[in-house]
Design a protein around this motif. Sequence first.
Motif, mmCIF file in Angstrom:
data_model
loop_
_atom_site.group_PDB
_atom_site.id
_atom_site.type_symbol
_atom_site.label_atom_id
_atom_site.label_comp_id
_atom_site.label_asym_id
_atom_site.label_seq_id
_atom_site.Cartn_x
_atom_site.Cartn_y
_atom_site.Cartn_z
ATOM 1 N N GLY A 213 0.821 -1.213 0.000
ATOM 2 C CA GLY A 213 0.000 0.000 0.000
ATOM 3 C C GLY A 213 0.852 1.259 0.000
ATOM 4 N N ASP A 214 1.915 1.262 0.806
ATOM 5 C CA ASP A 214 2.817 2.416 0.852
ATOM 6 C C ASP A 214 3.528 2.612 -0.487
ATOM 7 O OD1 ASP A 214 2.116 2.874 3.453
ATOM 8 O OD2 ASP A 214 3.849 1.840 4.324
ATOM 9 N N ILE A 215 3.938 1.505 -1.106
ATOM 10 C CA ILE A 215 4.622 1.595 -2.407
ATOM 11 C C ILE A 215 3.675 2.139 -3.471
ATOM 12 C CG2 ILE A 215 5.649 0.228 -4.259
ATOM 13 C CD1 ILE A 215 6.831 -1.601 -2.118
ATOM 14 N N ASP A 216 2.438 1.624 -3.475
ATOM 15 C CA ASP A 216 1.452 2.133 -4.435
ATOM 16 C C ASP A 216 1.211 3.623 -4.245
ATOM 17 O OD1 ASP A 216 1.139 -0.345 -5.568
ATOM 18 O OD2 ASP A 216 -0.641 -0.876 -4.400
ATOM 19 N N GLU A 217 1.147 4.044 -2.989
ATOM 20 C CA GLU A 217 0.938 5.463 -2.695
ATOM 21 C C GLU A 217 2.119 6.301 -3.194
ATOM 22 O OE1 GLU A 217 0.712 8.253 1.290
ATOM 23 O OE2 GLU A 217 -0.133 6.216 1.382
ATOM 24 N N LEU A 218 3.337 5.781 -3.015
ATOM 25 C CA LEU A 218 4.528 6.496 -3.468
ATOM 26 C C LEU A 218 4.559 6.601 -4.992
ATOM 27 C CD1 LEU A 218 7.203 7.815 -2.573
ATOM 28 C CD2 LEU A 218 8.269 5.549 -2.768
ATOM 29 N N TRP A 221 2.201 9.195 -6.165
ATOM 30 C CA TRP A 221 2.714 10.549 -5.939
ATOM 31 C C TRP A 221 3.693 10.943 -7.044
ATOM 32 C CZ3 TRP A 221 7.367 12.960 -5.379
ATOM 33 C CH2 TRP A 221 7.352 14.282 -4.902
ATOM 34 N N PHE A 222 4.619 10.045 -7.375
ATOM 35 C CA PHE A 222 5.582 10.351 -8.437
ATOM 36 C C PHE A 222 4.884 10.528 -9.785
ATOM 37 C CE2 PHE A 222 8.984 8.630 -5.614
ATOM 38 C CZ PHE A 222 9.877 9.674 -5.737
ATOM 39 N N GLN A 223 3.862 9.695 -10.062
ATOM 40 C CA GLN A 223 3.143 9.829 -11.330
ATOM 41 C C GLN A 223 2.415 11.168 -11.405
ATOM 42 O OE1 GLN A 223 0.694 6.302 -11.207
ATOM 43 N NE2 GLN A 223 2.168 5.096 -12.430
ATOM 44 N N THR A 251 10.196 23.904 -3.252
ATOM 45 C CA THR A 251 9.315 23.084 -2.417
ATOM 46 C C THR A 251 9.184 21.674 -3.003
ATOM 47 O OG1 THR A 251 8.054 25.039 -1.725
ATOM 48 C CG2 THR A 251 6.996 22.866 -1.467
ATOM 49 N N LEU A 252 9.030 21.627 -4.339
ATOM 50 C CA LEU A 252 8.930 20.329 -4.999
ATOM 51 C C LEU A 252 10.211 19.525 -4.833
ATOM 52 C CD1 LEU A 252 7.388 18.351 -6.783
ATOM 53 C CD2 LEU A 252 8.262 19.580 -8.802
ATOM 54 N N HIS A 253 11.360 20.226 -4.923
ATOM 55 C CA HIS A 253 12.645 19.552 -4.755
ATOM 56 C C HIS A 253 12.753 18.927 -3.356
ATOM 57 C CE1 HIS A 253 16.995 19.338 -3.822
ATOM 58 N NE2 HIS A 253 17.074 18.945 -5.103
ATOM 59 N N ASP A 254 12.302 19.699 -2.370
ATOM 60 C CA ASP A 254 12.321 19.170 -0.993
ATOM 61 C C ASP A 254 11.383 17.962 -0.866
ATOM 62 O OD1 ASP A 254 14.099 21.135 -0.291
ATOM 63 O OD2 ASP A 254 12.567 22.481 0.543
ATOM 64 N N ASP A 255 10.208 18.055 -1.517
ATOM 65 C CA ASP A 255 9.257 16.936 -1.459
ATOM 66 C C ASP A 255 9.837 15.683 -2.124
ATOM 67 O OD1 ASP A 255 7.461 18.499 -0.146
ATOM 68 O OD2 ASP A 255 6.227 18.959 -1.916
ATOM 69 N N VAL A 256 10.524 15.895 -3.265
ATOM 70 C CA VAL A 256 11.128 14.760 -3.964
ATOM 71 C C VAL A 256 12.180 14.091 -3.096
ATOM 72 C CG1 VAL A 256 12.598 14.107 -5.922
ATOM 73 C CG2 VAL A 256 10.637 15.604 -6.296
ATOM 74 N N ASN A 257 13.011 14.898 -2.459
ATOM 75 C CA ASN A 257 14.030 14.327 -1.565
ATOM 76 C C ASN A 257 13.386 13.531 -0.422
ATOM 77 O OD1 ASN A 257 16.233 15.262 -2.982
ATOM 78 N ND2 ASN A 257 16.338 17.209 -1.849
ATOM 79 N N LYS A 260 12.173 10.347 -1.855
ATOM 80 C CA LYS A 260 13.291 9.444 -2.128
ATOM 81 C C LYS A 260 13.731 8.747 -0.843
ATOM 82 C CE LYS A 260 16.695 10.958 -4.646
ATOM 83 N NZ LYS A 260 17.735 11.886 -5.166
ATOM 84 N N ALA A 261 13.787 9.509 0.243
ATOM 85 C CA ALA A 261 14.137 8.911 1.539
ATOM 86 C C ALA A 261 13.087 7.882 1.946
ATOM 87 C CB ALA A 261 14.248 9.999 2.607
ATOM 88 N N ARG A 262 11.818 8.216 1.666
ATOM 89 C CA ARG A 262 10.750 7.272 1.981
ATOM 90 C C ARG A 262 10.883 6.005 1.132
ATOM 91 N NH1 ARG A 262 4.273 8.071 0.802
ATOM 92 N NH2 ARG A 262 3.566 6.235 1.982
ATOM 93 N N ALA A 263 11.266 6.175 -0.132
ATOM 94 C CA ALA A 263 11.454 5.021 -1.020
ATOM 95 C C ALA A 263 12.568 4.122 -0.504
ATOM 96 C CB ALA A 263 11.765 5.495 -2.437
ATOM 97 N N ARG A 264 13.685 4.748 -0.023
ATOM 98 C CA ARG A 264 14.779 3.944 0.541
ATOM 99 C C ARG A 264 14.306 3.176 1.766
ATOM 100 N NH1 ARG A 264 17.831 8.610 -0.884
ATOM 101 N NH2 ARG A 264 17.585 9.427 1.228
ATOM 102 N N ASP A 265 13.486 3.823 2.587
ATOM 103 C CA ASP A 265 12.953 3.150 3.773
ATOM 104 C C ASP A 265 12.068 1.958 3.376
ATOM 105 O OD1 ASP A 265 14.238 4.967 5.367
ATOM 106 O OD2 ASP A 265 12.458 6.237 5.686
ATOM 107 N N LEU A 266 11.282 2.159 2.322
ATOM 108 C CA LEU A 266 10.409 1.078 1.864
ATOM 109 C C LEU A 266 11.214 -0.084 1.306
ATOM 110 C CD1 LEU A 266 7.496 3.061 0.145
ATOM 111 C CD2 LEU A 266 7.451 1.866 2.340
#
Length: 284
Positions: A213-218, A221-223, A251-257, A260-266
């Motif tokens: 579910g978290d991966i689908d949500e991520l 967001w990227f899409q 702001t978008l750059h900060d959100d992307v970072n 990305k950190a969330r993706a590494r955690d996943l």
Amino acid sequence: AEWLDKTEKKVSGLDAGVESLGADTVRIDAATEQQKAVTADVRQHKPALDDVLVAGDSLLKHCTDDDATALQEKLSAYKARYQGVSECCDTLLGRLEDVLPRAATFHDAHTRLLDWMAQLEPELRNTDLLAQPDMAEEQMQRLEDLLGECTPLIELEVEEGRALAAITPGDADSSVRDLMERDQAKYSALAQQVHAKAEKLKLQRQKSMELLGDIDELIEWFQATEAGLEAESAAASDPDALRSQLSAHKTLHDDVNAQKARARDLVSAAKRLRRESGSLDDDP
């Protein structure tokens, strides 16, 4: 009198032997046949006893008082002894005929239970989520089905075992109870392992669904972010508009970072879950 003496000793020995039979169907069957033969022999001697009693009654008419009393006591004693032997034979035969089917049922339940547990143990050891993740739930269901098939057998063994223990007290009682206790302990240990592994699989399944579910949500967001960037207009020439665009991009750059950190955690969580899934065979 000689026949009666021998028969009383034989019946007494058979009575004592019943208590040592336990659940041994071969010995119980042999003892039953032996008791049937003794019981038949006792019944065959009933006419001879009746003849003795009739002859004794006739003789009493010609005896003096003292002789008549002594003869009457002897006749009564023979009659009582015969009745005692006859009743004991009937009781013993009844007990043996009750014990035999119970012992057979107990032995059958014990044997089938051991067979089921012998199937369950290797299945329990071979459940491997890492090697066959798509088969894990099916494997666990098979374990639970095998355990379910063991349950009525252990219940039947206990029911018949308790009845046997009540009918054949003494050493036989102890041997039957010891066998039941060993089977119950082994069954309980296997049941605990199955339930623990099933619970662990259920928990890992829940974690897996949450991770997906978290991966689908991520991904969503990227899409959405990618679609927003494609639809965004070119850089503005107006200074104020350009500053606004730069602020939004920062702001978008900060959100992307952050994503990305969330993706590494996943990814780390997925690897950890995979290791945990592969260790399902470990003791809980």
